[in-house]
Design an enzyme around this catalytic site. Structure first.
Site, short mmCIF file in Angstrom:
data_model
loop_
_atom_site.label_atom_id
_atom_site.label_comp_id
_atom_site.label_asym_id
_atom_site.label_seq_id
_atom_site.Cartn_x
_atom_site.Cartn_y
_atom_site.Cartn_z
N TYR A 141 51.84 95.85 -52.27
CA TYR A 141 51.03 94.73 -52.77
C TYR A 141 51.30 94.49 -54.26
CZ TYR A 141 48.26 94.71 -48.47
OH TYR A 141 47.85 94.63 -47.16
N SER A 197 44.00 88.79 -41.91
CA SER A 197 44.02 87.33 -41.82
C SER A 197 42.94 86.84 -40.87
CB SER A 197 45.39 86.82 -41.37
OG SER A 197 45.52 85.43 -41.57
N LEU A 205 40.65 84.78 -41.25
CA LEU A 205 40.36 83.36 -41.39
C LEU A 205 41.60 82.49 -41.23
CD1 LEU A 205 37.85 83.49 -44.38
CD2 LEU A 205 37.39 83.66 -41.93
N GLY A 250 43.04 80.44 -44.17
CA GLY A 250 42.25 79.29 -44.57
C GLY A 250 41.98 78.30 -43.46
N LEU A 251 42.71 78.40 -42.35
CA LEU A 251 42.54 77.46 -41.24
C LEU A 251 41.12 77.49 -40.70
CD1 LEU A 251 44.14 75.55 -39.26
CD2 LEU A 251 44.31 77.54 -37.76
N LEU A 252 40.48 78.67 -40.69
CA LEU A 252 39.18 78.85 -40.06
C LEU A 252 38.04 78.94 -41.07
CD1 LEU A 252 40.45 81.55 -37.56
CD2 LEU A 252 39.87 79.18 -36.99
#
Length: 351
Positions: free
Chosen positions: A53, A240, A242, A245-247
């Site tokens: 990361y 992921s 969400l 960002g889609l959800l």
């Protein structure tokens, strides 16, 4: 805060796990420490990071671990209040052995992570990917053998490092007290089964958790990963949650510089799903992100979705999912909007 056991272990972790890939690349060190403080104060005791990361955005592998390490040293009591998870696999340098799951790399990567985190142990050490072996000759010719050239989608390769070597290296770290538990990430179901069976043959605990992409819009792991986790007692840690960002409703308020693509760029069918999802949220009186996390939390195989806040305020909004229960009607509506594969294999596709 709600707590549960990590898989079949006696280790108790919060029902939300703080993902730290954004610490450094998308949040300054001061902002990152604020996120960590807010999460810990809220009762989130589970922090997930990885040695890689910091690479994807700012070309500084190890950056997130370093930020966490400096946060831990500000108050030594924080270490015993947290369950700290990190990962090994991706390249951390130019040398040919600076990657993969060889005993040499596992040992060196663990020592490096301990140094960056400024701690004496990693509570959950996760294999960030199944080892897919050395690059092919054509990759050398095309110049993509640098450490991160084929980082996201390397070509399919056979499993390279034998499980006997992997488990022996990890068992040494466990005996030394540098690692307490071992988990997987981005494994296929048969990789999980293979790892668990080899560990059982060695009379060791084996894998206790798995990280996979899992959200309403991506339910592929319901076919085999989730059944494997349930059968072998692994806690699932969806990342992921969400859908980038889609959800979360972010599509319709995408800001400049965010990874989330604008709503207008979605295919018509996906836009219709997002609209239906938002309409259900308004009907239920909950935010899209809250609904999406609550759906995951109602799956008994899921230990803790991994949230990835870029601002401290986003931590607080995630906590509302813990208080949200979805009835059968709401779950059915979500299945209609975001249909899964039809159950687990082979029932999903065979008579």
């Amino acid at each position: 805060m709600q707590y549960t056991h990590l898989g079949r272990t006696g280790l108790v972790v919060s029902r939300l796990c703080l993902g730290t890939a954004s610490l450094g690349p998308h949040a300054s060190e001061a902002e990152s420490h604020e996120i960590l403080n807010v999460a810990l104060d809220a009762g989130i005791n589970f922090i997930d990071t990885a040695d890689i990361y910091g690479w994807w955005e700012v070309r500084q592998p190890g950056l997130s671990e370093e930020i966490i390490g400096r946060w831990l040293t500000q108050d030594r009591s924080r270490r015993n209040r947290t369950v700290l998870a990190s990962k090994v696999y991706f390249p951390m340098g130019d040398a040919v052995n600076d990657r993969g799951l060889s005993a040499l790399h596992i040992r060196q990567a663990c020592e490096d992570s301990l140094r960056r985190l400024q701690t004496d142990r990693i509570d959950l050490y996760q294999l960030h990917h199944v080892d897919r072996g050395l690059p092919q000759p054509w990759e050398y010719e095309q110049g993509i053998t640098r450490p991160y050239g084929a980082l996201y989608r390397p070509p399919h390769r056979r499993h390279e490092t034998p499980w006997e070597e992997i488990w022996q290296a990890l068992e040494v770290l466990v005996r030394q007290g540098k690692v307490l538990y071992v988990g997987s990430s981005n494994f296929a179901a048969w990789n999980i089964v293979q790892a668990c069976e080899r560990a059982e043959a060695r009379r060791t605990l084996g894998l206790v958790s798995d990280q996979s992409v899992y959200n309403l819009a991506n339910r592929a792991i319901e076919l085999e990963i989730l059944p494997a986790c349930r059968e072998y007692g692994l806690g699932q840690l969806p990342y992921s949650p969400l859908g980038a960002g889609l959800l979360s409703g972010a599509m319709k308020r995408a800001e400049a510089g965010r990874r989330t693509p604008p709503y207008e760029s979605l295919e018509p069918g996906v836009r219709a799903q997002v609209d239906a999802h938002d309409a259900l949220c308004r009907e239920l009186g909950v935010e899209p992100a809250t609904l999406s996390l609550a759906w995951l939390l109602q799956n008994p195989v899921v230990t803790a979705p991994i949230i990835g806040p870029r601002r401290a305020g986003q931590v607080s909004s995630s906590l509302r999912a813990l208080e949200t229960r979805l009835d059968a009607a709401a779950m059915a509506r979500l299945d209609e909007i975001w249909p899964g594969p039809g159950g687990q294999a082979p029932d999903a596709y065979a008579w």
